[in-house]
Write an enzyme that holds these catalytic residues in place. Structure first.
Site, short mmCIF file in Angstrom:
data_model
loop_
_atom_site.label_atom_id
_atom_site.label_comp_id
_atom_site.label_asym_id
_atom_site.label_seq_id
_atom_site.Cartn_x
_atom_site.Cartn_y
_atom_site.Cartn_z
CG ASP A 96 3.16 7.25 -3.14
OD1 ASP A 96 3.78 7.49 -2.33
OD2 ASP A 96 1.83 6.98 -2.82
CG ASP A 197 4.55 5.62 2.12
OD1 ASP A 197 3.41 5.56 2.32
OD2 ASP A 197 5.09 4.68 2.68
CD GLU A 248 0.84 7.96 4.63
OE1 GLU A 248 -0.07 7.48 4.88
OE2 GLU A 248 2.26 7.77 4.35
CG HIS A 322 -3.56 3.88 -0.82
ND1 HIS A 322 -3.43 5.19 -0.78
CD2 HIS A 322 -2.64 3.33 -0.20
CE1 HIS A 322 -2.23 5.14 -0.28
NE2 HIS A 322 -1.52 3.91 0.12
CG ASP A 323 -3.22 3.60 3.48
OD1 ASP A 323 -2.99 2.68 2.68
OD2 ASP A 323 -2.12 4.44 3.67
#
Ligand code: TEU
Ligand code: CA
Length: 555
Positions: A96, A197, A248, A322-323
């Protein structure tokens, strides 16, 4: 030739995956100890959310050193061992890359604070407006203004997220070179995938004309974004065709995504967009209580499927990360149809055109955390949201209900391995509480049960590897006007696939124009039904059918 079309990525949230030393925090040796389970599932790539040294205001998305491992997760030797052990089992590691911002504890920011002009230009600084107000009205994604004042400098720095996450100045070529160098550093360690990200926020428009909405129009898919990505591609991952990349892209448009994710390969391989996970935001407000709008969900899934296909661009397929809260609670029914709805959602998503991304625990139908008090929450966004909702005058009971369905912590619960203490995650005190009391829902039991959700996921992943119609076939939407039913066809060279999924809690009857010759491959029910001109789908019934395609038969 296939590059990633038959692969399935598995997201590991290291903090919550497996703790090897009893400190209550998951770690790299813990992940290594569970690689066999992941190999059994069949996933091919393991995306690890950030494991770099970090003060942890945003669970590692505030990076203090991009080229090291946070001691709470292990050592660089552990990481190298992970790459090797994963490789032995045919799996790759995806890292990430958090390049929109650094932690304010990062050496660059510290040097900037100390007055080094070279590093000051790594960040975005502004003075107050003439009337003394903030430089712009931009809002932090976690609530409150996006500017933090530094008295010694008489200036503000920009932080689109927490104030511990200072935005990098990508207009500075030195920043871009640093980021490319970091990607190459991890490629040298054998990393074969990168998740970038919030990467479509890195190019900020000129600041003159501010005060439109919350400011997002000035930096979402900003003016130089495509140029920056092409340069990063050329200077790092683009040099190795085995590396796969995903950006993302919070709130990106289809038009931009077509270019980011073009199979021509000049920018990225694919992007995460989140429009389909906002269908339960009332008037676009996340902190609201609303059932998902299934018509809107279908419209968005189909628009992105066909829209990316038209320009030969690639999609990601996901309902969890995870969000996000757990999809089985959000779109399914965990009380009456936990297995059926989890399987239906998985089939519906994974058989579309794109690369599936699973979130740890999704493959065993993990639920939301079921927190009953504020003290149980850990996430900075959730804690801020509590205050924001209080200011709006909401009752505490209502706030807890909304957090219970929307908080990011719902996706961050610890893995449910077995029926031992803390479901086998740790022998100590876990950093966040998750509890599964029913042994049938643990990974250990589900691996033994051929009809489990885990085994359904295993089959879907294998089908993608063995069926070209799923890996590379074209996508055609079906039954567009039938509420609550998501159906489509995939057409490959030799074979066609038909997927029909009901997301309804009550039976629904559909008619199928082209019902001949399909054989049932997989169902969300133990007793699946054959395709027919008229079919009554049970609640959360999903079926996958195959047949040789017409062209093959004519040969
Ligand atoms: O998330 C980006 C993002 O905009 C949303 O996920 C946001 O955190 C929230 O869901 C809005 O309600 C990425 C990471 O995935 C997230 O964990 C980080 O907190 C964030 O970037 C900042 O690095
Ligand atoms: Ca640990």
């Amino acid at each position: 030739m296939k590059r990633f079309e038959d692969r399935t990525v598995y997201e590991i949230y290291p903090r919550s995956f497996m703790d090897s030393n009893g400190d209550g925090i998951g770690d790299l040796p813990g992940i290594i100890s569970r690689l066999d389970d992941l190999q059994d599932l069949g996933v091919t790539d393991l995306w690890l959310t950030p494991i770099y040294p970090s003060p942890g205001f945003d669970n590692g998305y505030d990076v203090a050193d991009y080229r090291a491992i946070d001691p709470q997760y292990g050592t660089m030797e552990d990481f190298e061992r992970l790459v090797k052990e994963a490789d032995k089992r045919g799996m790759h590691i995806m890292m990430d890359m958090v390049f929109n911002h650094t932690s304010t504890e990062h050496e660059w920011f510290q040097k900037a604070l100390a007055g080094d002009p070279h590093y000051e230009d790594y960040y975005i600084w502004k003075t107050a407006r003439e009337d003394g107000s903030l430089p712009t009205n931009w809002q932090s994604k976690f609530g409150g203004p996006a500017w933090e004042y530094v008295p010694e400098k008489g200036k503000y720095y920009l932080h689109l997220f927490d104030k511990g996450q200072a935005d990098l100045n990508w207009d500075n070529p030195a920043v871009r070179q640093e980021c490319a160098g970091i990607v190459r550093f991890w490629m040298d360690k054998g990393v074969k995938g990168f998740r970038f990200d919030v990467i479509n926020l890195i190019s900020k428009a000129a600041f003159e004309n501010d005060d439109q909405g919350d400011g997002r129009c000035f930096y979402t898919d900003g003016p130089r974004i495509h140029e920056f990505l092409q340069e990063l591609n050329r200077n790092s991952f683009g040099q190795d065709p085995a590396v796969i990349t995903v950006g993302e892209m919070s709130s990106t448009t289809l038009e931009n995504a077509r270019q980011y994710a073009s199979l021509q390969g000049q920018e990225l391989d694919m992007v995460f967009s989140f429009h389909h996970l906002k269908v339960d935001y009332r008037d676009q407000e996340k902190w609201s209580d609303m059932k998902p709008d299934l018509d809107e969900l279908k419209r968005l899934l189909f628009t992105w499927q066909t829209g990316l296909q038209e320009t030969d661009s690639w999609n990601t397929l996901f309902l969890n990360c995870h969000d996000q809260p757990r999809s089985v609670e959000r779109f399914g029914n965990v009380k009456e149809y936990r297995a059926e709805s989890a399987k239906a959602l998985a089939t519906m998503m994974q058989m579309m055109r794109g690369t599936p991304y699973l979130m740890q625990g999704e493959e065993i139908a993990m639920k939301n955390n079921g927190f009953t008090s504020l003290e149980q929450y850990r996430d900075v966004e959730s804690l801020n949201a509590w205050n924001i909702m209080k200011e709006r005058g909401l009752e505490e009971e209502t706030i807890l209900k909304i957090l219970g369905s929307k908080s990011r912590d719902n996706g961050r619960g610890t893995m449910v391995w077995n029926s031992q203490v803390h479901n086998g995650f740790t022998t100590g005190t876990p950093w966040i509480i998750t509890e599964e009391k029913d042994p049938a829902w643990t990974l250990e039991e589900q691996k033994k049960n051929p009809d489990s959700v885990w085994n359904h996921y295993r089959q879907l992943i294998a089908i993608r590897k063995n069926h070209d119609s799923i890996a590379t076939g074209t996508f055609t939407p079906l039954l567009e006007d039938v509420h609550g039913v998501i159906a489509y066809k995939r057409t490959g060279k030799d074979e066609e696939a038909l997927v029909i999924t009901s997301l309804l809690e009550e039976p629904v009857t559909i008619s199928l124009d082209d019902a001949e010759g399909w054989h049932l491959e997989l169902s969300s029910y133990v007793d699946g039904q054959n395709a027919d001109q008229t079919m009554t789908l049970r609640p959360f019934e999903s079926s996958l059918y195959f047949r040789p395609n017409e062209k093959t038969e004519q040969k």
